[in-house]
Design a protein around this motif. Structure first.
Motif, PDB file in Angstrom:
ATOM      1  N   MET A   1       0.996  -1.191   0.032  1.00 32.68           N
ATOM      2  CA  MET A   1       0.065   0.114  -0.116  1.00 32.68           C
ATOM      3  C   MET A   1       1.097   1.182  -0.023  1.00 32.68           C
ATOM      4  O   MET A   1       0.379   2.237  -0.514  1.00 32.68           O
ATOM      5  CB  MET A   1      -0.904   0.076   1.208  1.00 32.68           C
ATOM      6  CG  MET A   1      -1.909  -1.012   1.401  1.00 32.68           C
ATOM      7  SD  MET A   1      -3.083  -1.135   0.057  1.00 32.68           S
ATOM      8  CE  MET A   1      -4.149   0.315   0.516  1.00 32.68           C
ATOM      9  N   ALA A   2       2.006   1.144   0.553  1.00 28.30           N
ATOM     10  CA  ALA A   2       2.589   2.349   0.897  1.00 28.30           C
ATOM     11  C   ALA A   2       4.007   2.410  -0.013  1.00 28.30           C
ATOM     12  O   ALA A   2       4.623   3.418  -0.204  1.00 28.30           O
ATOM     13  CB  ALA A   2       3.077   2.731   2.439  1.00 28.30           C
ATOM     14  N   GLY A   3       4.430   1.419  -0.398  1.00 32.98           N
ATOM     15  CA  GLY A   3       5.590   0.981  -1.523  1.00 32.98           C
ATOM     16  C   GLY A   3       6.948   1.161  -0.726  1.00 32.98           C
ATOM     17  O   GLY A   3       8.036   1.122  -1.460  1.00 32.98           O
ATOM     18  N   ASN A   4       6.864   0.766   0.614  1.00 34.95           N
ATOM     19  CA  ASN A   4       8.161   0.619   1.306  1.00 34.95           C
ATOM     20  C   ASN A   4       8.856  -0.595   0.837  1.00 34.95           C
ATOM     21  O   ASN A   4       8.307  -1.630   0.731  1.00 34.95           O
ATOM     22  CB  ASN A   4       7.851   0.762   2.871  1.00 34.95           C
ATOM     23  CG  ASN A   4       7.479   2.147   3.274  1.00 34.95           C
ATOM     24  OD1 ASN A   4       7.926   3.104   2.916  1.00 34.95           O
ATOM     25  ND2 ASN A   4       6.331   2.278   3.931  1.00 34.95           N
ATOM     26  N   GLU A   5      10.163  -0.738   1.218  1.00 37.84           N
ATOM     27  CA  GLU A   5      10.981  -1.851   0.972  1.00 37.84           C
ATOM     28  C   GLU A   5      10.496  -3.207   1.986  1.00 37.84           C
ATOM     29  O   GLU A   5      10.461  -4.402   1.825  1.00 37.84           O
ATOM     30  CB  GLU A   5      12.526  -1.654   0.984  1.00 37.84           C
ATOM     31  CG  GLU A   5      13.203  -2.691   0.893  1.00 37.84           C
ATOM     32  CD  GLU A   5      14.745  -2.548   0.619  1.00 37.84           C
ATOM     33  OE1 GLU A   5      15.645  -3.310   0.577  1.00 37.84           O
ATOM     34  OE2 GLU A   5      15.082  -1.287   0.962  1.00 37.84           O
ATOM     35  N   THR A   6      10.456  -2.714   3.216  1.00 32.27           N
ATOM     36  CA  THR A   6      10.213  -3.679   4.601  1.00 32.27           C
ATOM     37  C   THR A   6       9.055  -3.257   5.166  1.00 32.27           C
ATOM     38  O   THR A   6       8.354  -2.269   4.836  1.00 32.27           O
ATOM     39  CB  THR A   6      11.120  -3.731   5.292  1.00 32.27           C
ATOM     40  OG1 THR A   6      11.546  -2.208   6.247  1.00 32.27           O
ATOM     41  CG2 THR A   6      12.613  -3.798   4.632  1.00 32.27           C
ATOM     42  N   THR A   7       8.449  -3.903   6.171  1.00 36.20           N
ATOM     43  CA  THR A   7       7.310  -3.783   7.078  1.00 36.20           C
ATOM     44  C   THR A   7       7.737  -2.698   8.261  1.00 36.20           C
ATOM     45  O   THR A   7       6.554  -2.244   8.940  1.00 36.20           O
ATOM     46  CB  THR A   7       6.654  -4.931   7.636  1.00 36.20           C
ATOM     47  OG1 THR A   7       7.783  -5.546   8.343  1.00 36.20           O
ATOM     48  CG2 THR A   7       6.486  -6.153   6.437  1.00 36.20           C
ATOM     49  N   LEU A   8       8.648  -2.451   8.409  1.00 35.61           N
ATOM     50  CA  LEU A   8       9.153  -1.903   9.619  1.00 35.61           C
ATOM     51  C   LEU A   8       8.758  -0.247   9.670  1.00 35.61           C
ATOM     52  O   LEU A   8       8.571   0.160  10.712  1.00 35.61           O
ATOM     53  CB  LEU A   8      11.004  -1.740   9.941  1.00 35.61           C
ATOM     54  CG  LEU A   8      11.489  -2.983  10.349  1.00 35.61           C
ATOM     55  CD1 LEU A   8      11.148  -4.161   9.554  1.00 35.61           C
ATOM     56  CD2 LEU A   8      12.972  -2.606  10.845  1.00 35.61           C
ATOM     57  N   PRO A   9       8.424   0.340   8.592  1.00 32.48           N
ATOM     58  CA  PRO A   9       7.946   1.758   8.711  1.00 32.48           C
ATOM     59  C   PRO A   9       6.479   1.940   8.987  1.00 32.48           C
ATOM     60  O   PRO A   9       6.196   2.891   9.671  1.00 32.48           O
ATOM     61  CB  PRO A   9       8.222   2.409   7.332  1.00 32.48           C
ATOM     62  CG  PRO A   9       9.136   1.488   6.654  1.00 32.48           C
ATOM     63  CD  PRO A   9       9.058   0.195   7.159  1.00 32.48           C
ATOM     64  N   MET A  10       5.851   0.898   9.256  1.00 34.98           N
ATOM     65  CA  MET A  10       4.564   1.015   9.564  1.00 34.98           C
ATOM     66  C   MET A  10       4.244   1.401  11.115  1.00 34.98           C
ATOM     67  O   MET A  10       5.033   0.787  11.853  1.00 34.98           O
ATOM     68  CB  MET A  10       3.708  -0.286   9.455  1.00 34.98           C
ATOM     69  CG  MET A  10       3.441  -0.708   7.999  1.00 34.98           C
ATOM     70  SD  MET A  10       2.387   0.566   7.177  1.00 34.98           S
ATOM     71  CE  MET A  10       0.621   0.273   7.711  1.00 34.98           C
TER      72      MET A  10
END
Length: 277
Positions: free
Chosen positions: A63-72
């Motif tokens: 949904m947000a285009g980040n490389e990993t799940t960590l930024p959520m």
């Protein structure tokens, strides 16, 4: 007259609960689980009969285009969960606790989980890890919060792993996973996700537990399966692990539909007189 209780088919209940999943496991009815992040998709999945919807921190990727799940963040997870819960009538909704919202202490985890439960109306939370989170699981369960565990490849630890390769191939790691699974069950988890571990190990762990296991890249021997919906529906196609089966290519259908819309606008074929006031 028999006094034996006759239970309906566990897969055909009006509302799925954690007890339903336990009954499905006992009846050998595989559990179907998908991720969901928005109202429209969740409503369609629910109407199709999905058993469990996971509001996954994989929203960070798809949904947000980040490389990993960590930024959520916890705020973002609450928002996505609110959207999903508004859509469902049947499915059990579980929400990932995001990175940084529970690792600090069991008190922090409880505060995060209570917020998820109160603000979203979800039915439980999921967190990653084995022995280090057992105390946290116990605290959440004692507060009345259903907890789903997650072992094997745990994406929130990807920088620690340094790779997305299959976990627990070595016997030492496999033995630790067995112990962690038993510890999480004893702590009160109602189910476990087993991600990207050898199929034989997943089948062994499933047989040794009394709670359901949900596999992703862990073979057919688990109590159920989960996929990221964007992968299963072909909305994302740049991620191609062997465990993903694409049940549609919506990327192609959407691109074609938008292209047709653009053509109709360019040629003034849309709107027609019937589509105008």
């Amino acid at each position: 007259m028999s006094t034996e209780t006759v239970r309906p088919d566990a897969a055909n209940v009006a509302r799925v609960t954690t007890q339903t999943l336990q009954e499905m496991r006992a009846s050998d009815v595989p559990i179907a689980m998908l991720t969901a992040y928005d109202y429209t998709s969740a409503r369609l999945f629910d109407q199709a009969g999905i058993d469990v919807l996971l509001v996954g921190d994989s929203a960070s990727n798809v949904m947000a285009g980040n490389e990993t799940t960590l930024p959520m963040t916890l705020d973002q997870m609450v928002y996505h969960a609110q959207c999903v819960v508004r859509a469902i009538e049947r499915a059990l909704v579980i929400v990932d606790l995001p990175f940084g919202s529970y690792q600090g202490s069991s008190k922090e985890a409880l505060q995060s989980a209570i917020r998820v439960m109160k603000e979203t109306g979800a039915h439980g939370v999921k967190l990653e890890g084995g022995a280090p989170v057992v105390d946290t699981v116990e605290r959440l369960v004692s507060a009345g919060i259903p907890v789903m565990g997650h072992l094997g490849l745990t994406p929130q630890s990807i920088y620690n792993f340094g790779t997305y390769k299959v976990r627990a191939r070595a016997e030492a790691e496999a033995e630790q996973l067995r112990k962690d699974a038993q510890a999480l069950q004893a702590a009160g988890c109602f189910a476990l996700v087993l991600e990207k571990i050898p199929a034989t190990l997943a089948e062994e762990v499933t047989a040794a537990l009394s709670i359901p296991t949900i596999g992703i890249g862990a073979g057919v021997g688990c109590s159920g399966q989960v996929l990221v919906s964007h992968d299963a529906l072909g909305l994302t196609t740049d991620f191609n692990p062997r465990f993903v089966r694409r049940y549609a290519r919506l990327d192609e259908r959407i691109t074609e539909a938008v292209g047709a819309y653009i053509d109709d606008v360019r040629t003034r074929a849309f709107p027609s007189s019937d589509e105008s006031y």
